[in-house]
Write an enzyme that holds these catalytic residues in place. Structure first.
Site, PDB file in Angstrom:
ATOM      1  N   TYR A  57       0.840  -1.293   0.154  1.00 23.84           N
ATOM      2  CA  TYR A  57      -0.043  -0.036   0.090  1.00 23.84           C
ATOM      3  C   TYR A  57       0.945   1.274  -0.031  1.00 23.84           C
ATOM      4  O   TYR A  57       1.765   1.319   0.758  1.00 23.84           O
ATOM      5  CB  TYR A  57      -0.914  -0.032   1.252  1.00 23.84           C
ATOM      6  CG  TYR A  57      -1.652   1.265   1.534  1.00 23.84           C
ATOM      7  CD1 TYR A  57      -2.868   1.699   0.398  1.00 23.84           C
ATOM      8  CD2 TYR A  57      -1.346   2.217   2.520  1.00 23.84           C
ATOM      9  CE1 TYR A  57      -3.467   2.786   0.666  1.00 23.84           C
ATOM     10  CE2 TYR A  57      -1.966   3.515   2.627  1.00 23.84           C
ATOM     11  CZ  TYR A  57      -2.924   3.475   1.648  1.00 23.84           C
ATOM     12  OH  TYR A  57      -3.756   4.841   1.821  1.00 23.84           O
ATOM     13  N   HIS A  85      -2.221  15.926  -2.997  1.00 20.37           N
ATOM     14  CA  HIS A  85      -3.800  16.186  -2.798  1.00 20.37           C
ATOM     15  C   HIS A  85      -3.998  16.174  -1.281  1.00 20.37           C
ATOM     16  O   HIS A  85      -5.285  16.739  -0.812  1.00 20.37           O
ATOM     17  CB  HIS A  85      -4.330  14.572  -3.104  1.00 20.37           C
ATOM     18  CG  HIS A  85      -4.183  13.562  -2.442  1.00 20.37           C
ATOM     19  ND1 HIS A  85      -2.898  12.933  -2.369  1.00 20.37           N
ATOM     20  CD2 HIS A  85      -5.224  13.015  -1.351  1.00 20.37           C
ATOM     21  CE1 HIS A  85      -3.278  11.797  -1.563  1.00 20.37           C
ATOM     22  NE2 HIS A  85      -4.454  11.864  -0.887  1.00 20.37           N
ATOM     23  N   ARG A 281     -14.069  22.747  50.865  1.00 18.13           N
ATOM     24  CA  ARG A 281     -14.271  21.585  51.676  1.00 18.13           C
ATOM     25  C   ARG A 281     -14.019  20.348  50.738  1.00 18.13           C
ATOM     26  O   ARG A 281     -13.567  19.133  51.190  1.00 18.13           O
ATOM     27  CB  ARG A 281     -15.578  21.608  52.369  1.00 18.13           C
ATOM     28  CG  ARG A 281     -15.804  20.406  53.292  1.00 18.13           C
ATOM     29  CD  ARG A 281     -17.049  20.472  53.939  1.00 18.13           C
ATOM     30  NE  ARG A 281     -18.095  21.308  53.674  1.00 18.13           N
ATOM     31  CZ  ARG A 281     -19.357  20.988  53.291  1.00 18.13           C
ATOM     32  NH1 ARG A 281     -19.764  19.662  53.786  1.00 18.13           N
ATOM     33  NH2 ARG A 281     -20.158  21.748  53.263  1.00 18.13           N
ATOM     34  N   GLN A 413     -12.941   5.447   5.240  1.00 19.01           N
ATOM     35  CA  GLN A 413     -12.871   5.789   6.721  1.00 19.01           C
ATOM     36  C   GLN A 413     -14.096   5.912   7.086  1.00 19.01           C
ATOM     37  O   GLN A 413     -15.016   7.009   7.287  1.00 19.01           O
ATOM     38  CB  GLN A 413     -12.109   7.054   6.741  1.00 19.01           C
ATOM     39  CG  GLN A 413     -10.575   6.663   6.261  1.00 19.01           C
ATOM     40  CD  GLN A 413      -9.749   8.161   6.373  1.00 19.01           C
ATOM     41  OE1 GLN A 413     -10.241   9.016   7.353  1.00 19.01           O
ATOM     42  NE2 GLN A 413      -8.663   8.115   5.744  1.00 19.01           N
TER      43      GLN A 413
END
Length: 495
Positions: A57, A85, A281, A413
């Site tokens: 890839y 790009h 406190r 994605q």
């Protein structure tokens, strides 16, 4: 510290301290161990690419959703194809300290030798850290999946002499900045380019720097709360070890122990209510819960800074090229959202304590707004107004980002972590928290000036004396913006 002590070695574990040091010129050492494993990984990549039909890839293919198409056959063209790009970011430039921290994180990851990059990439990044060169990187564009593609593409382009960069704090064309810094532009192929952009380094760096600032503010608030308690003459019984041990939370036990040490020797005024407001406190419980949450973020940062998070990874011993999703920044997204929420609650505590200080009904008889002459003077009224605005901004920015997934990239994605947005928001919120610490510190210094009670604990005395040297009494009125910033630097640096 010697020059050797100051150097950052890529063979050693990376730490948040190293990221901080990278903000200014520092020697980054590659070393023979790193060089050997980088060159071995590179040689294995070459072997794989020489085998007919073996796809890698980003080296032999297109990118993202276009992985099913062949990439460019020329290596230089494949680099351009990777980066061109992705230069589609928008918005203001990221802070220069963050960009340099991100690039150190990237260099460390590539130096593990599992990314298949050429040694010149690691050498080029290391050389940059010896100068004031910083790529100009726009803030918007990353979704924190497939790494911080767009911001890291801008950084990579600047290192090639394209786009813009900073040198000595001045923005200019990257080619000019490289030349003036004495740096050679990086020459990359497609694998080099992809490895530089395909990781979570911006997210990891932003989270690490934000955590560092929130931890400093958290420690400061413990001491500032003690100073508030001593100036008002509160009974420190809310820190009783029997009470806190019964509560059972380890962060609270640790925080209360530190606060008791700071308040050792304090003498209560005897005229305070039986029970103080929660902003006094309940501070060991609040700050203790923050400590417990920060320990979780500590662990995520440590893992991120030790992570190799691009794709694919190369394992020569196994003759394996493994494609996967280490670039998915979900751990940092969850941790950054947690950090932003912690910081916002800490900021709310600081603002509420300042509000208590300026209120004549709760501040031990001091004048309203801690004004030396109410009406003729206004004390810290402006600081208190600004603090309210800062808290409102923190609340808006702390909206969780890590679960707001939106599909993109032709559904390649289809689930994304938005870790970059989460980390950058945590980075922003951490800065506002630091300013709120400074605002409270200015208020405490002024409370000592207009009040009748002096501090009684030695630990509080030293803090008040330091504030007294850094910030003059507000008498008469004056602009206090720089005083707040100076006080913030003091209390977060000392704690």
């Amino acid at each position: 510290m010697t020059a050797a002590d100051a150097a950052i070695e890529l063979a050693a574990p990376l730490s948040p301290a190293g990221l901080r040091r990278a903000a200014t010129p520092v020697t980054v050492l590659v070393g023979p161990e790193v060089r050997d494993r980088v060159e071995r990984g590179r040689a294995y990549l070459r072997k794989v690419l020489a085998e007919p039909g073996r796809a890698v890839y980003g080296a032999t293919t297109g990118f993202g959703a276009l992985v099913g198409f062949a990439g460019r056959t020329d290596e230089a063209d494949q680099c351009d194809n990777t980066l061109a790009h992705l230069t589609a970011g928008q918005g203001p430039d990221l802070a220069t300290d963050l960009v340099r921290a991100a690039l150190l994180t990237r260099a460390w990851s590539l130096a593990r030798g599992a990314s298949g990059v050429s040694a010149r990439v690691v050498d080029g990044l290391a050389a940059m850290f010896g100068t004031t060169f910083v790529p100009a990187v726009p803030r918007y564009g990353s979704v924190g999946a497939s790494g911080d593609l767009i911001p890291l593409a801008y950084a990579t382009q600047a290192l090639r002499g394209r786009g813009s960069a900073y040198l000595d704090g001045r923005r200019r064309p990257a080619a000019d900045a490289l030349r003036e810094a004495g740096l050679d532009p990086l020459t990359l192929d497609g694998r080099d380019a992809l490895a530089l952009v395909n990781g979570t380094s911006v997210t990891s760096a932003a989270l690490s720097l934000a955590l560092d600032r929130v931890r400093s503010a958290h420690r400061a608030l413990q001491s500032l709360t003690c100073l508030l308690v001593d100036l008002l003459g509160c009974d420190p019984g809310f820190l009783d070890p029997r009470l806190i041990t019964a509560y059972g939370h380890p962060g609270a036990v640790e925080v209360a122990g530190r606060m008791r040490a700071t308040l050792a020797g304090s003498v209560p005024a005897g005229d305070r209510p039986l029970q103080e407001p929660y902003s006094i406190r309940c501070t060991p419980q609040l700050l203790g819960a923050a400590e417990d949450a920060l320990r979780y973020v500590d662990g995520v940062v440590a893992a991120d800074l030790g992570s190799v998070n691009d794709n694919p990874l190369f394992f020569p011993d196994d003759d394996a090229v493994v494609h996967g999703g280490n670039f998915f920044g979900q751990p940092a997204a969850f941790a950054a959202d947690t950090l932003a929420n912690v910081a916002t609650q800490l900021g709310n505590l600081a603002e509420r304590q300042l509000d208590l200080l300026v209120d004549p009904h709760r501040n031990g008889g001091r004048p309203p707004m801690l004004a030396a002459g109410p009406g003729q003077q206004h004390g810290v009224q402006g600081v208190q107004l600004a603090s309210t605005a800062l808290v409102a901004e923190m609340r808006r920015a702390a909206t969780p980002a890590g679960m707001q997934s939106l599909p993109t990239n032709l559904h390649n994605q289809d689930v994304v972590p938005f870790g970059t947005q989460a980390a950058l928001r945590a980075y922003d919120v951490a800065e506002l928290l630091t300013l709120l610490c400074g605002s409270l510190a200015v208020g405490l210094r002024q409370a000592a000036h207009v009040g009748d009670r002096d501090v009684t604990a030695a630990g509080c005395r030293s803090l008040l004396d330091a504030l007294g040297e850094a910030v003059a009494p507000v008498d008469p009125d004056r602009p206090l913006d720089e005083d707040v910033r100076r006080a913030a630097r003091l209390v977060t640096a000392e704690h």
